[in-house]
Design an enzyme around this catalytic site. Structure first.
Site, mmCIF file in Angstrom:
data_model
loop_
_atom_site.group_PDB
_atom_site.id
_atom_site.type_symbol
_atom_site.label_atom_id
_atom_site.label_comp_id
_atom_site.label_asym_id
_atom_site.label_seq_id
_atom_site.Cartn_x
_atom_site.Cartn_y
_atom_site.Cartn_z
ATOM 1 N N GLY A 92 -9.133 -3.313 -3.514
ATOM 2 C CA GLY A 92 -10.025 -4.404 -3.252
ATOM 3 C C GLY A 92 -11.350 -4.046 -3.828
ATOM 4 O O GLY A 92 -11.988 -4.919 -4.124
ATOM 5 N N ASP A 127 0.871 -1.336 -0.174
ATOM 6 C CA ASP A 127 0.015 0.107 -0.063
ATOM 7 C C ASP A 127 0.903 1.045 0.019
ATOM 8 O O ASP A 127 0.727 2.158 -0.794
ATOM 9 C CB ASP A 127 -0.956 -0.138 1.331
ATOM 10 C CG ASP A 127 -1.657 1.404 1.232
ATOM 11 O OD1 ASP A 127 -2.665 1.561 0.777
ATOM 12 O OD2 ASP A 127 -1.470 2.081 1.901
ATOM 13 N N CYS A 171 -4.787 2.273 -0.760
ATOM 14 C CA CYS A 171 -4.631 1.946 -1.944
ATOM 15 C C CYS A 171 -5.192 0.466 -1.738
ATOM 16 O O CYS A 171 -5.535 -0.257 -2.693
ATOM 17 C CB CYS A 171 -3.292 2.111 -2.485
ATOM 18 S SG CYS A 171 -3.011 3.609 -2.698
ATOM 19 N N ASP A 172 -4.925 -0.227 -0.773
ATOM 20 C CA ASP A 172 -5.423 -1.404 -0.592
ATOM 21 C C ASP A 172 -6.807 -1.761 -0.704
ATOM 22 O O ASP A 172 -7.338 -2.531 -1.474
ATOM 23 C CB ASP A 172 -4.723 -2.198 0.980
ATOM 24 C CG ASP A 172 -3.282 -2.955 0.822
ATOM 25 O OD1 ASP A 172 -2.977 -3.303 -0.342
ATOM 26 O OD2 ASP A 172 -2.758 -2.989 1.676
ATOM 27 N N VAL A 173 -7.379 -0.680 -0.022
ATOM 28 C CA VAL A 173 -8.903 -0.836 0.075
ATOM 29 C C VAL A 173 -9.620 -0.373 -1.215
ATOM 30 O O VAL A 173 -10.316 -1.441 -1.781
ATOM 31 C CB VAL A 173 -9.476 -0.046 1.223
ATOM 32 C CG1 VAL A 173 -10.856 0.005 1.156
ATOM 33 C CG2 VAL A 173 -8.868 -0.572 2.610
#
Length: 397
Positions: A175, A142, A170-172
């Site tokens: 996803g 991230d 950025c991860d979320v």
């Protein structure tokens, strides 16, 4: 009421955050998510926030994105485990993974191999830069994507420099993009009858969320800069201001709201001040305007001003803490928090960010203990009790 993805089965090889967040969203909406982990469990089960929960293999952050799933453990280094995956893939609708490109192919369970077994299979691969291109093998963290994407170049203050967002944004968002991609592919399959590869690049997903700043440059040549708490409208009254002993975020973006603000803080006289006659002059004289506003706001607490300004029609918000906002009357009224009964007592987690009139998302049960559902999943795949026992003895599962 049937939820949107009832009857959809997902083999979820994802780890950490981006991938598990994606499959969690689909699980809330009814999908049967089988989380495939190594026999020791993924590292995120033991994050060090709480030793009590880490010792249980149920770290809070891990639970937050793995609720409602079933746990299957496999040693993918063993051919028997690969055979299990292939047997499960025959009846699966979706496979999700976030290894570096090529890892699943080397194991013999990449998109090409599994799509030959099941042509209707949707295969979602989440990686830093996608499955193709010169950077395809780069690590997907991230912080790295926040730095590369431009997010950090526009987040923070000049005095302190570029700043990471306060959560793994950025991860979320990657996803969320993956969940949307899988949903799109499932819907398209109703027309074509075919599965396909959903190739999610964290960098591209982030840039897609930055579509406004991107267009500012590609269309008008405008280069972004560190803007602190300034809104994208660039209005000087859409920013963070001192109020009492704390701060308040004003979102005053038009003349009607500006007039409401000045009247509510007792500075109606500023409406006739030539320095603030229009937005261009307000920007030019921002320090003077800020002093007018903050001198007035100094007389009450942020929470008091929030009620006063909201009632007056000047959008704003006190700076709420997470432990406060989850019990906000609005959140409670809409039942946005999901509560599940567990062996450790009732626990609460966030659900989907939207509600459906028919068959909306819900969390049916807490995140699984490691290997909690291995035997039942194998039985569903056609393995006998003796075969399951042999797989345990051989440390395949």
């Amino acid at each position: 009421m049937t939820r949107p993805f009832e009857g959809v089965r997902i083999l979820d090889f994802t780890q950490v955050l981006a991938g598990p967040y994606a499959s969690y969203q689909l699980g809330l909406l009814g999908a049967d998510v089988i989380k495939v982990e190594r026999r020791e469990g993924e590292d995120m089960r033991q994050t060090p926030l709480s030793k009590e929960w880490a010792d249980r293999g149920l770290a809070p952050g891990w639970q937050a994105i793995n609720g409602g799933k079933r746990s299957l453990t496999l040693d993918l280094r063993k051919p028997e485990a690969i055979e299990i995956v292939k047997r499960l893939a025959k009846k699966a609708d979706v496979v999700m993974e976030n290894f570096r490109p090529g890892v699943m192919d080397k194991l013999g369970i990449g998109y090409k191999a599994l799509s030959e077994i099941n042509p209707r299979l949707i295969y979602c691969a989440i990686s830093a830069f996608g499955q193709t291109g010169p950077e395809r093998l780069g690590a997907g963290y991230d912080g790295k994507i926040q730095a590369m994407s431009g997010i950090m170049s526009i987040t923070g203050h000049e005095a302190t420099g570029p700043t990471r967002a306060g959560f793994a944004v950025c991860d979320v968002l990657s996803g969320a993009t993956a969940a949307f991609g899988v949903s799109s592919a499932l819907f398209q399959r109703t027309h074509t009858g075919k599965g396909q590869l959903v190739d999610v690049s964290m960098l591209e997903a982030t840039l897609a969320f930055l579509s406004g700043p991107v267009a500012d440059f590609t269309v008008a040549g405008h280069k972004q800069y560190l803007s602190g708490n300034q809104a994208v409208s660039r209005k000087p009254t859409a920013n963070l201001f001192k109020a009492g002993e704390g701060y308040i975020l004003l979102a005053v973006n038009n003349d009607k709201q500006y007039e409401a603000l000045m009247k509510a803080i007792g500075r109606e006289d500023a409406l006739s001040d030539p320095r603030f006659a229009d937005w261009f002059l307000r920007v030019e004289n921002e320090p003077a305007l800020r002093k007018v506003i903050e001198d007035a706001l100094a007389t009450k607490s942020p929470k008091e001003w929030e009620k006063i300004l909201d009632a007056a029609g000047a959008p704003c918000a006190n700076i709420w803490r997470i432990e406060e906002i989850i019990d906000h009357p609005q959140i409670a009224f809409r039942k946005a928090m999901q509560q599940v009964d567990t062996p450790f007592g009732p626990l609460r987690f966030m659900g989907t960010g939207f509600q459906l009139a028919h068959g909306g998302g819900r969390l049916d049960r807490m995140a699984p203990a490691l290997s909690q559902n291995t035997d039942e999943v194998l039985a569903e795949a056609g393995y006998s009790a003796d075969e399951v026992a042999a797989l345990h003895k051989a440390e395949v599962v």
